[in-house]
Design an enzyme around this catalytic site. Sequence first.
Site, short mmCIF file in Angstrom:
data_model
loop_
_atom_site.label_atom_id
_atom_site.label_comp_id
_atom_site.label_asym_id
_atom_site.label_seq_id
_atom_site.Cartn_x
_atom_site.Cartn_y
_atom_site.Cartn_z
N THR A 1 0.85 -1.17 0.05
CA THR A 1 -0.07 -0.06 0.20
C THR A 1 0.91 1.13 -0.16
OG1 THR A 1 -1.71 -1.27 1.18
CG2 THR A 1 -1.86 1.11 1.35
N GLY A 2 0.41 2.18 -0.77
CA GLY A 2 1.23 3.47 -0.71
C GLY A 2 1.41 3.92 -2.21
N GLY B 1 6.13 -1.01 -0.36
CA GLY B 1 7.08 0.41 -0.01
C GLY B 1 7.58 0.27 1.50
N ALA B 2 8.05 1.39 2.09
CA ALA B 2 8.55 1.41 3.52
C ALA B 2 8.62 3.00 3.88
CB ALA B 2 9.63 0.77 3.69
N ASP B 3 8.56 3.30 5.00
CA ASP B 3 8.65 4.74 5.27
C ASP B 3 10.16 4.99 5.76
OD1 ASP B 3 5.93 5.62 5.31
OD2 ASP B 3 5.78 4.12 6.66
N LYS C 1 6.96 0.89 8.87
CA LYS C 1 5.88 0.78 7.85
C LYS C 1 4.61 1.18 8.46
CE LYS C 1 5.19 -2.23 4.96
NZ LYS C 1 4.97 -1.02 3.97
N GLY D 1 2.91 4.48 7.27
CA GLY D 1 2.51 5.73 6.99
C GLY D 1 1.25 5.74 6.22
N GLU E 1 -0.53 -5.46 5.90
CA GLU E 1 0.80 -5.18 5.19
C GLU E 1 1.60 -6.58 6.00
OE1 GLU E 1 1.11 -0.79 3.47
OE2 GLU E 1 2.22 -1.63 5.55
C1 5RP Z 1 1.91 2.16 4.26
C2 5RP Z 1 3.20 2.03 4.32
C3 5RP Z 1 3.69 2.38 3.01
O1 5RP Z 1 4.68 1.41 2.58
C4 5RP Z 1 4.64 3.33 3.48
O2 5RP Z 1 4.01 4.35 4.14
C5 5RP Z 1 5.42 4.20 2.26
O3 5RP Z 1 4.60 4.59 1.44
P1 5RP Z 1 4.97 5.53 -0.01
O4 5RP Z 1 5.49 4.41 -0.87
O5 5RP Z 1 3.73 6.21 -0.23
O6 5RP Z 1 6.10 6.23 0.44
O7 5RP Z 1 3.60 1.47 4.88
O8 5RP Z 1 1.07 1.61 5.39
#
Ligand code: 5RP
Length: 218
Positions: free
Chosen positions: A28-29, A82-84, A94, A96, A103
């Site tokens: 997600t993201g 993805g990841a933060d 993760k 965000g 996830e």
């Molecule tokens: C969502 C997440 C996303 O992977 C994380 O926030 C990264 O988001 P983005 O790809 O928009 O930078 O953990 O719950």
Amino acid sequence: MNQDEMKKASAEAALEYVESGMIVGIGTGSTANHFIDLLAGIKGKIDATVASSIASEERLKSHGIPVMDLNSAGQLSLYVDGADESTKQLHLIKGGGGALTREKIVAGASEKFVCIADDSKLVDVLGKFPLPIEVIPMAQSLVARQIVALGGNPVLREGFTTDNGNIILDVHDLEIMNPVEVEGKINQWAGVVTVGIFAQRPADVLILAGESGVTTYK
Ligand code: 5RP
């Protein structure tokens, strides 16, 4: 390249992990969204996907990509998300986007977790990005007090409800020196659904895109 182009470049590099007949777990993201859009171009190659959020499910379906329930899909070969934040040990923060619980479930059900991000997400120590924790609403104050005792500063994500009907506390000012231990500890607290540290089940591959191209860590 701007940050969004880097996210897209990392998503593009993850396509090489997609093999014929796979059921692919989808994160997600905004980075995962790039992956979904690119996956649409090779949708005939895969059997189906499992989504980690309602938002991703809707995006997959809008491309005509089949989405399955995890309980019907069983063990997945691949999860892309993805990841933060990530360290070079592939420990992640993760959540965000608030989808951390689903996830973590889909990551846990997958043989290989490929994390895609722009290189601003790479850190030496997790915790500059506020750590999301999904909490059952009635436990908000209880969990918040425990976070304070741990040295963190919990902030309620205002106006946000997870896909599971819960709240998110974003924890500021917590330097996470031992992610495996801290993940286990916070997960034990009554009322905590999921903590956004992904260290007990880290990523297997980290694809980071930056100005000088794409770098892969394993
Ligand atoms: C969502 C997440 C996303 O992977 C994380 O926030 C990264 O988001 P983005 O790809 O928009 O930078 O953990 O719950």
